[in-house]
Design a protein around this motif. Structure first.
Motif, PDB file in Angstrom:
ATOM      1  N   ASN A   1       0.814  -1.220   0.000  1.00  0.00           N
ATOM      2  CA  ASN A   1       0.000   0.000   0.000  1.00  0.00           C
ATOM      3  C   ASN A   1       0.850   1.275   0.000  1.00  0.00           C
ATOM      4  O   ASN A   1       0.329   2.377  -0.062  1.00  0.00           O
ATOM      5  CB  ASN A   1      -0.918  -0.041   1.235  1.00  0.00           C
ATOM      6  N   GLU A   2       2.194   1.102   0.095  1.00  0.00           N
ATOM      7  CA  GLU A   2       3.121   2.240   0.136  1.00  0.00           C
ATOM      8  C   GLU A   2       2.772   3.221   1.261  1.00  0.00           C
ATOM      9  O   GLU A   2       2.803   4.439   1.094  1.00  0.00           O
ATOM     10  CB  GLU A   2       3.165   2.957  -1.226  1.00  0.00           C
ATOM     11  N   SER A   3       2.441   2.656   2.413  1.00  0.00           N
ATOM     12  CA  SER A   3       2.131   3.485   3.583  1.00  0.00           C
ATOM     13  C   SER A   3       3.343   4.330   3.951  1.00  0.00           C
ATOM     14  O   SER A   3       4.478   3.851   3.889  1.00  0.00           O
ATOM     15  CB  SER A   3       1.780   2.592   4.769  1.00  0.00           C
ATOM     16  N   ASN A   4       3.113   5.584   4.323  1.00  0.00           N
ATOM     17  CA  ASN A   4       4.246   6.395   4.798  1.00  0.00           C
ATOM     18  C   ASN A   4       4.180   6.707   6.290  1.00  0.00           C
ATOM     19  O   ASN A   4       5.099   7.275   6.849  1.00  0.00           O
ATOM     20  CB  ASN A   4       4.465   7.651   3.940  1.00  0.00           C
ATOM     21  N   ILE A   5       3.082   6.302   6.931  1.00  0.00           N
ATOM     22  CA  ILE A   5       3.061   6.234   8.399  1.00  0.00           C
ATOM     23  C   ILE A   5       2.802   4.765   8.716  1.00  0.00           C
ATOM     24  O   ILE A   5       1.796   4.196   8.295  1.00  0.00           O
ATOM     25  CB  ILE A   5       1.947   7.104   9.015  1.00  0.00           C
ATOM     26  N   LEU A   6       3.741   4.122   9.422  1.00  0.00           N
ATOM     27  CA  LEU A   6       3.642   2.688   9.699  1.00  0.00           C
ATOM     28  C   LEU A   6       3.511   2.504  11.204  1.00  0.00           C
ATOM     29  O   LEU A   6       4.401   2.910  11.958  1.00  0.00           O
ATOM     30  CB  LEU A   6       4.890   1.958   9.190  1.00  0.00           C
ATOM     31  N   ILE A   7       2.398   1.921  11.619  1.00  0.00           N
ATOM     32  CA  ILE A   7       2.119   1.794  13.048  1.00  0.00           C
ATOM     33  C   ILE A   7       2.085   0.322  13.439  1.00  0.00           C
ATOM     34  O   ILE A   7       1.373  -0.477  12.822  1.00  0.00           O
ATOM     35  CB  ILE A   7       0.766   2.452  13.387  1.00  0.00           C
ATOM     36  N   PHE A   8       2.846  -0.024  14.463  1.00  0.00           N
ATOM     37  CA  PHE A   8       2.874  -1.389  14.983  1.00  0.00           C
ATOM     38  C   PHE A   8       2.389  -1.362  16.422  1.00  0.00           C
ATOM     39  O   PHE A   8       2.998  -0.723  17.279  1.00  0.00           O
ATOM     40  CB  PHE A   8       4.296  -1.958  14.904  1.00  0.00           C
ATOM     41  N   ASP A   9       1.288  -2.050  16.670  1.00  0.00           N
ATOM     42  CA  ASP A   9       0.671  -2.059  17.990  1.00  0.00           C
ATOM     43  C   ASP A   9       0.993  -3.386  18.667  1.00  0.00           C
ATOM     44  O   ASP A   9       0.528  -4.431  18.213  1.00  0.00           O
ATOM     45  CB  ASP A   9      -0.840  -1.885  17.804  1.00  0.00           C
ATOM     46  N   GLU A  10       1.806  -3.346  19.715  1.00  0.00           N
ATOM     47  CA  GLU A  10       2.216  -4.564  20.440  1.00  0.00           C
ATOM     48  C   GLU A  10       2.695  -5.649  19.466  1.00  0.00           C
ATOM     49  O   GLU A  10       2.148  -6.760  19.436  1.00  0.00           O
ATOM     50  CB  GLU A  10       1.034  -5.097  21.275  1.00  0.00           C
ATOM     51  N   PRO A  11       3.733  -5.348  18.668  1.00  0.00           N
ATOM     52  CA  PRO A  11       4.080  -6.279  17.572  1.00  0.00           C
ATOM     53  C   PRO A  11       4.602  -7.635  18.016  1.00  0.00           C
ATOM     54  O   PRO A  11       4.573  -8.578  17.238  1.00  0.00           O
ATOM     55  CB  PRO A  11       5.157  -5.517  16.796  1.00  0.00           C
ATOM     56  N   THR A  12       5.067  -7.764  19.263  1.00  0.00           N
ATOM     57  CA  THR A  12       5.647  -9.056  19.649  1.00  0.00           C
ATOM     58  C   THR A  12       4.867  -9.767  20.746  1.00  0.00           C
ATOM     59  O   THR A  12       5.304 -10.809  21.233  1.00  0.00           O
ATOM     60  CB  THR A  12       7.100  -8.870  20.144  1.00  0.00           C
ATOM     61  N   SER A  13       3.698  -9.233  21.116  1.00  0.00           N
ATOM     62  CA  SER A  13       3.060  -9.754  22.329  1.00  0.00           C
ATOM     63  C   SER A  13       2.656 -11.223  22.229  1.00  0.00           C
ATOM     64  O   SER A  13       2.595 -11.908  23.231  1.00  0.00           O
ATOM     65  CB  SER A  13       1.857  -8.900  22.710  1.00  0.00           C
TER      66      SER A  13
END
Length: 226
Positions: free
Chosen positions: A162-174
Motif C-alpha cells: 500500500n506504500e504506507s508512509n506512516i507505519l504503526i505497529f501495535d504490540e508487535p511481539t506480544s
C-alpha cells in the motif's frame, strides 16, 4: 483530500486534547517533531492516551487545541498520509495471500513485482514461494494455517504494498516467542526507510530498535533516552 506521496516530517504544535463527552483532558501543550527514517516508541499505562495520540498524529481525530502539520502543511486543510497499521491480532481475509496483500485490488490489477517486493521486505517471500500454491495459497478461516509470526509478516507486506508512509505497529511481539520476536523487530527496524514508524508496546525489548521513545506521563510526553 490531498494525499501526500512523500511524508518527510510531522509536527505537533501545542496540542491539547479533551475527551468531548467526559471533559477529561488527556494531553496538554504537546510539541513534537517526527521525521522520516525514524522509529518512535510510545509507552504508557493503559488509558494514558497512546491510541489517542496516534489518532491525532494520523488525523483520525482532531485535537481540541493545536495544529498537526505534514511537511509544514496544516492537515486541517485536507492533507493526508497513507497509514499502515499492524496490530497484535491483525485479521487476514479468508482468501489468497495475494488478495490479503493487495487489499481491495482486483486480481487483474495486482502488480506482481510490487507484491513480490512487499513479501521480500516483510521477509516472508521464501516461505510463501515454497508453498504448493505460492501466493495463491488461501488463508484459512482466522488464519489457522499460518503462525502468528507469519500472519504478522503478511500484514507487514500489506502495508508495504500500500506504500504506507506512516507505519504503526501495535504490540508487535506480544503473541510471539523470543526468536520470532527478535526476527519481527529486525524486519520492522529495516522499515524505517519507508517512512515514519511508530511502535506502541508494553515490552521493553520492542523499544530497543526505536530512535526515540516517548512515555506519556501526566498529560505530557517525556523522552526516554535508552
Amino acid at each position: 483530500s490531498n494525499q501526500l506521496p512523500n511524508l518527510d516530517k510531522i509536527d505537533l504544535e501545542e496540542i491539547e486534547f479533551v475527551y468531548p463527552d467526559s471533559g477529561v483532558k488527556i494531553f496538554s501543550n504537546i510539541n513534537l517533531s517526527l521525521k522520516k527514517n525514524n522509529i518512535y516508541g510510545i509507552v504508557g499505562p493503559s488509558g494514558s492516551g497512546k491510541t489517542t495520540l496516534l489518532n491525532i498524529i494520523t488525523g483520525l481525530i482532531s485535537p481540541t487545541k493545536g495544529i498537526v502539520k505534514y511537511n509544514n502543511l496544516n492537515i486541517n486543510n485536507g492533507y493526508t498520509a497513507k497509514i499502515g497499521y499492524v496490530s497484535q491480532s491483525s485479521l487476514l481475509l479468508n482468501s489468497p495471500i495475494k488478495n490479503n496483500i493487495a487489499f481491495g485490488c482486483d486480481d487483474k490489477d495486482i502488480n506482481e513485482d510490487k507484491l513480490i517486493n512487499s513479501l521480500k521486505d516483510a521477509q516472508i517471500y521464501n516461505e510463501i514461494k515454497n508453498l504448493e500454491k505460492g501466493h495463491n495459497t488461501v488463508v484459512s478461516e482466522l488464519g489457522g494455517n499460518f503462525s502468528g509470526g507469519q500472519i504478522q509478516r503478511i500484514s507487514i507486506a500489506r502495508l508495504l504494498y500500500n506504500e504506507s508512509n506512516i507505519l504503526i505497529f501495535d504490540e508487535p511481539t506480544s503473541y510471539l516467542d523470543e526468536e520470532n520476536s527478535k526476527n519481527i523487530l529486525n524486519t520492522i527496524s529495516k522499515l524505517r526507510e519507508k517512512g515514519i514508524v511508530f511502535i506502541v508496546s508494553h515490552n521493553k525489548d520492542d523499544m530497543q530498535i526505536c530512535d526515540e521513545v516517548y512515555r506519556i506521563t501526566e498529560k505530557k510526553l517525556i523522552t526516554e533516552k535508552e
